[in-house]
Structure formats: C-alpha cells, structure tokens
Write a protein that holds these residues in place. Sequence first.
Motif, PDB file in Angstrom:
ATOM      1  N   VAL A  12       4.912   8.972  -1.870  1.00  0.00           N
ATOM      2  CA  VAL A  12       6.197   8.383  -1.352  1.00  0.00           C
ATOM      3  C   VAL A  12       7.257   7.871  -2.481  1.00  0.00           C
ATOM      4  O   VAL A  12       6.478   7.482  -3.412  1.00  0.00           O
ATOM      5  N   GLN A  13       8.480   7.858  -2.141  1.00  0.00           N
ATOM      6  CA  GLN A  13       9.421   7.336  -3.096  1.00  0.00           C
ATOM      7  C   GLN A  13       9.513   5.981  -3.128  1.00  0.00           C
ATOM      8  O   GLN A  13       9.184   5.506  -1.881  1.00  0.00           O
ATOM      9  N   ALA A  14       9.743   5.424  -4.180  1.00  0.00           N
ATOM     10  CA  ALA A  14       9.975   4.011  -4.221  1.00  0.00           C
ATOM     11  C   ALA A  14      11.110   3.623  -2.939  1.00  0.00           C
ATOM     12  O   ALA A  14      12.073   4.317  -2.874  1.00  0.00           O
ATOM     13  N   GLY A  15      10.598   2.456  -2.219  1.00  0.00           N
ATOM     14  CA  GLY A  15      11.302   2.028  -0.957  1.00  0.00           C
ATOM     15  C   GLY A  15      11.035   2.589   0.104  1.00  0.00           C
ATOM     16  O   GLY A  15      11.566   2.168   1.117  1.00  0.00           O
ATOM     17  N   GLY A  16      10.070   3.663   0.020  1.00  0.00           N
ATOM     18  CA  GLY A  16       9.604   4.209   1.378  1.00  0.00           C
ATOM     19  C   GLY A  16       8.588   3.484   1.862  1.00  0.00           C
ATOM     20  O   GLY A  16       8.048   2.418   1.507  1.00  0.00           O
ATOM     21  N   SER A  17       8.038   4.016   2.964  1.00  0.00           N
ATOM     22  CA  SER A  17       6.904   3.470   3.673  1.00  0.00           C
ATOM     23  C   SER A  17       5.800   4.440   3.994  1.00  0.00           C
ATOM     24  O   SER A  17       6.069   5.635   4.068  1.00  0.00           O
ATOM     25  N   ASN A  83       5.729  -1.291   3.783  1.00  0.00           N
ATOM     26  CA  ASN A  83       7.302  -0.955   3.602  1.00  0.00           C
ATOM     27  C   ASN A  83       7.622  -1.274   2.345  1.00  0.00           C
ATOM     28  O   ASN A  83       6.972  -2.034   1.324  1.00  0.00           O
ATOM     29  N   SER A  84       8.773  -0.800   1.912  1.00  0.00           N
ATOM     30  CA  SER A  84       9.792  -1.398   0.649  1.00  0.00           C
ATOM     31  C   SER A  84       8.554  -0.936  -0.576  1.00  0.00           C
ATOM     32  O   SER A  84       8.248  -1.940  -1.315  1.00  0.00           O
ATOM     33  N   LEU A  85       7.978  -0.008  -0.515  1.00  0.00           N
ATOM     34  CA  LEU A  85       6.954   0.351  -1.218  1.00  0.00           C
ATOM     35  C   LEU A  85       7.520   0.443  -2.947  1.00  0.00           C
ATOM     36  O   LEU A  85       8.531   0.886  -3.261  1.00  0.00           O
ATOM     37  N   LYS A  86       6.665   0.111  -3.971  1.00  0.00           N
ATOM     38  CA  LYS A  86       7.067   0.079  -5.249  1.00  0.00           C
ATOM     39  C   LYS A  86       6.033   0.888  -6.189  1.00  0.00           C
ATOM     40  O   LYS A  86       4.943   1.145  -5.674  1.00  0.00           O
ATOM     41  N   PRO A  87       6.370   1.264  -7.474  1.00  0.00           N
ATOM     42  CA  PRO A  87       5.498   2.054  -8.282  1.00  0.00           C
ATOM     43  C   PRO A  87       4.396   1.309  -8.468  1.00  0.00           C
ATOM     44  O   PRO A  87       3.105   2.035  -8.537  1.00  0.00           O
ATOM     45  N   GLU A  88       4.407   0.005  -8.598  1.00  0.00           N
ATOM     46  CA  GLU A  88       3.046  -0.748  -8.988  1.00  0.00           C
ATOM     47  C   GLU A  88       2.177  -0.789  -7.445  1.00  0.00           C
ATOM     48  O   GLU A  88       1.239  -1.423  -7.785  1.00  0.00           O
ATOM     49  N   ASP A  89       2.504  -0.377  -6.505  1.00  0.00           N
ATOM     50  CA  ASP A  89       1.831  -0.396  -5.239  1.00  0.00           C
ATOM     51  C   ASP A  89       0.752   1.052  -5.607  1.00  0.00           C
ATOM     52  O   ASP A  89      -0.144   1.253  -4.338  1.00  0.00           O
ATOM     53  N   THR A  90       1.194   1.715  -6.397  1.00  0.00           N
ATOM     54  CA  THR A  90       0.210   3.088  -6.494  1.00  0.00           C
ATOM     55  C   THR A  90      -1.266   2.571  -6.832  1.00  0.00           C
ATOM     56  O   THR A  90      -1.531   1.788  -7.828  1.00  0.00           O
ATOM     57  N   GLN A 111     -14.146   5.471   2.096  1.00  0.00           N
ATOM     58  CA  GLN A 111     -14.136   6.140   0.807  1.00  0.00           C
ATOM     59  C   GLN A 111     -12.781   6.240   0.005  1.00  0.00           C
ATOM     60  O   GLN A 111     -12.897   6.624  -1.209  1.00  0.00           O
ATOM     61  N   GLY A 112     -11.674   5.643   0.609  1.00  0.00           N
ATOM     62  CA  GLY A 112     -10.428   5.449  -0.089  1.00  0.00           C
ATOM     63  C   GLY A 112      -9.502   6.458   0.077  1.00  0.00           C
ATOM     64  O   GLY A 112      -9.816   7.654   0.356  1.00  0.00           O
ATOM     65  N   THR A 113      -8.254   5.790  -0.143  1.00  0.00           N
ATOM     66  CA  THR A 113      -7.199   6.964   0.142  1.00  0.00           C
ATOM     67  C   THR A 113      -6.236   6.778  -0.839  1.00  0.00           C
ATOM     68  O   THR A 113      -5.867   5.403  -1.090  1.00  0.00           O
ATOM     69  N   GLN A 114      -5.739   7.763  -1.337  1.00  0.00           N
ATOM     70  CA  GLN A 114      -4.603   7.564  -2.394  1.00  0.00           C
ATOM     71  C   GLN A 114      -3.401   7.345  -2.082  1.00  0.00           C
ATOM     72  O   GLN A 114      -2.603   7.995  -1.042  1.00  0.00           O
ATOM     73  N   VAL A 115      -2.757   6.094  -2.577  1.00  0.00           N
ATOM     74  CA  VAL A 115      -1.028   5.986  -2.421  1.00  0.00           C
ATOM     75  C   VAL A 115      -0.430   6.152  -3.777  1.00  0.00           C
ATOM     76  O   VAL A 115      -0.873   5.417  -4.520  1.00  0.00           O
ATOM     77  N   THR A 116       0.503   6.916  -3.931  1.00  0.00           N
ATOM     78  CA  THR A 116       1.070   7.379  -4.961  1.00  0.00           C
ATOM     79  C   THR A 116       2.946   6.890  -4.657  1.00  0.00           C
ATOM     80  O   THR A 116       3.106   7.394  -3.898  1.00  0.00           O
ATOM     81  N   VAL A 117       3.505   5.986  -5.385  1.00  0.00           N
ATOM     82  CA  VAL A 117       4.767   5.539  -5.389  1.00  0.00           C
ATOM     83  C   VAL A 117       5.806   5.962  -6.468  1.00  0.00           C
ATOM     84  O   VAL A 117       5.266   5.409  -7.539  1.00  0.00           O
ATOM     85  N   SER A 118       6.474   7.211  -6.142  1.00  0.00           N
ATOM     86  CA  SER A 118       7.323   7.411  -7.407  1.00  0.00           C
ATOM     87  C   SER A 118       8.538   6.794  -7.609  1.00  0.00           C
ATOM     88  O   SER A 118       8.952   6.215  -6.717  1.00  0.00           O
ATOM     89  N   SER A 119       9.054   6.557  -8.865  1.00  0.00           N
ATOM     90  CA  SER A 119      10.271   5.867  -9.089  1.00  0.00           C
ATOM     91  C   SER A 119      11.397   6.601  -9.274  1.00  0.00           C
ATOM     92  O   SER A 119      11.351   8.125  -8.986  1.00  0.00           O
TER      93      SER A 119
END
Length: 119
Positions: A12-17, A83-90, A111-119
């Motif tokens: 997700v892009q930064a600022g997304g949910s 919400n309001s995701l930041k790259p550091e939430d990756t 088992q874990g799920t990957q969250v990637t926040v792009s800037s």
Amino acid sequence: QVQLVESGGGLVQAGGSLRLSCAASGTISRINAMGWYRLTPEKQRKLVAAITSGGTTNYADSVKGRFTISRDNAKNTVYLQANSLKPEDTAVYYCNADVFTGWITRNYWGQGTQVTVSS
C-alpha cells in the motif's frame, strides 16, 4: 490443536489503509487476550495492539490514533484496521492469542502476513 490464520496484508502507498484479519480454529473453549505484533529489523516481535476478551485495548505509542484493534468473539477472529500507514509500518505482522482449550491455556502465533508501505 489451535491454528491462527492471518490475511489482509499487502502493498500500500503511504497514507493508505489495510485491514488485517486473524481467525482462530481448532480446539477452543475460550480465547483470552488477542493481539498483533510485528517483526522489527532486529528480528524481535514487538507489540502493535492487544485486546482482552472484554474489549479492553492497548496500543504501541507509534500506532495510537492510526490503528484500531477489534475482535468478534463469535467468530474467534481479531482484526487490525491500519490507517494513515507510514513506510516505517512495513513489517511482517503476526497474530497472537491466549487460548483455553478446555483443560489448559496456551499461547499461539499465526504464520505472519507481510505489510509493505511504499513512500
């Protein structure tokens, strides 16, 4: 045995949910606390948010006001609305639960799920 299965991660892009879900199944009499953790660069699992069976919540300072944890006890499921995701939430996000099986209480991890926040 008890299994925790997470879903909802992604890019997700930064600022997304994103909304993460974790469903518990197996030999379950009652689920006490449930929570979400994420893996730090130092490879440690750090608490993001937790919720008791009665609905009391606790959040890491870094996510307060942006993330919301909730649960559906009838479905043995916990959610994390981010919400309001930041790259550091990756991070890899892990679900955790204290489960009473009817004769013993044990702690379980998904088992874990990957969250990637792009800037």
